[in-house]
Write a protein that holds these residues in place. Structure first.
Motif, short mmCIF file in Angstrom:
data_model
loop_
_atom_site.label_atom_id
_atom_site.label_comp_id
_atom_site.label_asym_id
_atom_site.label_seq_id
_atom_site.Cartn_x
_atom_site.Cartn_y
_atom_site.Cartn_z
N GLY A 263 -2.04 10.82 -0.96
CA GLY A 263 -1.41 10.10 -2.06
C GLY A 263 -2.26 8.94 -2.54
N SER A 264 -1.77 8.23 -3.53
CA SER A 264 -2.52 7.12 -4.11
C SER A 264 -2.76 5.99 -3.11
CB SER A 264 -1.80 6.58 -5.35
OG SER A 264 -1.82 7.55 -6.37
N PHE A 265 -1.83 5.80 -2.18
CA PHE A 265 -1.99 4.71 -1.22
C PHE A 265 -3.21 4.90 -0.33
CE2 PHE A 265 -0.75 1.85 2.26
CZ PHE A 265 -0.42 0.72 1.53
N ALA B 3 -11.70 6.70 -8.58
CA ALA B 3 -10.44 6.85 -7.87
C ALA B 3 -9.37 7.35 -8.84
CB ALA B 3 -10.01 5.52 -7.27
N LEU B 4 -8.72 8.46 -8.48
CA LEU B 4 -7.73 9.08 -9.34
C LEU B 4 -6.40 9.23 -8.60
CD1 LEU B 4 -9.96 12.00 -10.65
CD2 LEU B 4 -9.56 9.79 -11.76
N GLY B 5 -5.34 8.81 -9.24
CA GLY B 5 -4.02 8.95 -8.64
C GLY B 5 -2.94 8.71 -9.67
N VAL B 6 -1.72 8.90 -9.25
CA VAL B 6 -0.58 8.63 -10.13
C VAL B 6 0.59 8.14 -9.29
CG1 VAL B 6 0.20 11.05 -10.11
CG2 VAL B 6 0.92 9.54 -11.96
N VAL B 7 1.21 7.07 -9.77
CA VAL B 7 2.41 6.52 -9.14
C VAL B 7 3.46 6.44 -10.24
CG1 VAL B 7 3.38 4.65 -7.76
CG2 VAL B 7 0.92 5.14 -7.62
N GLY C 120 -0.89 -2.48 -3.77
CA GLY C 120 -1.80 -2.19 -2.67
C GLY C 120 -3.01 -1.39 -3.11
N VAL C 121 -2.79 -0.39 -3.94
CA VAL C 121 -3.89 0.45 -4.42
C VAL C 121 -4.85 -0.37 -5.28
CG1 VAL C 121 -4.48 2.43 -5.88
CG2 VAL C 121 -2.59 2.59 -4.26
N GLY D 226 -8.84 5.22 -12.15
CA GLY D 226 -8.10 6.27 -12.83
C GLY D 226 -6.75 6.50 -12.18
N VAL D 227 -6.08 5.42 -11.85
CA VAL D 227 -4.76 5.50 -11.22
C VAL D 227 -3.71 5.22 -12.29
CG1 VAL D 227 -3.24 4.62 -9.40
CG2 VAL D 227 -5.73 4.73 -9.02
#
Length: 162
Positions: free
Chosen positions: A57-59, A78-82, A96-97, A115-116
């Motif tokens: 996950g993003s964390f 860095a790629l993620g989605v919350v 935190g991210v 890229g979050v």
């Protein structure tokens, strides 16, 4: 409104960079779009064979980015989605991210393309994921920004030591 005021980035100079992409796995459709956009950008920029690392996950993005930075990469994307829910979890993860990725960038003096996606709804995330019908391609933007910053810093003359 998101997407307004974005700079037109120009990448000049040597793009023979070692770039790694670290991508979360949550929200697979959105992540597939973000990762595809980032890899397309790196190919367009002539970056040879970027490493791709997937984390749960993003964390987990800061930990993986830290490990990649220590390994000698010139830039990390860095790629993620919350996506906001009904609890404060969203705020804790986003904070935190963001702080973790900033710490990696500053601590290792390398660009970390951010890229979050931090969205209120899944629809907002899909609209930014670079998928067919999306209005934005944040994976592409994050990779382009990281490479632009890395090539800019490479071009800065280094002072001579005494």
């Amino acid at each position: 409104m998101s997407g307004k005021g974005a700079p037109e980035l120009t990448v000049t100079g040597d793009t023979d960079l070692r770039v790694a992409v670290v991508a979360a796995q949550w929200h697979q459709t959105v992540m597939d779009g973000l990762l595809s956009g980032a890899l397309r950008a790196l190919k367009e920029l002539g970056v040879p064979e970027p490493a791709v690392v997937r984390v749960p996950g993003s964390f987990e993005l800061p930990f993986a980015a830290e490990s990649l930075a220590k390994s000698g990469y010139d830039a990390v994307v860095a790629l993620g989605v919350v996506i906001r829910g009904g609890t404060p979890h969203f705020d804790y993860v986003c904070q935190g991210v963001t702080q973790g990725l900033t710490q990696v960038s500053v601590g290792h003096a390398i660009p970390v393309g951010f890229g979050v996606l931090t969205c209120d709804t899944e629809e907002q995330a899909v609209d930014r994921a670079g998928l067919p019908g999306s209005t934005e391609d944040k994976g592409h933007e994050a990779a382009t920004a990281a490479v632009a910053a890395a090539t800019t810093l490479r071009a800065v003359p280094r002072p001579r030591r005494g």
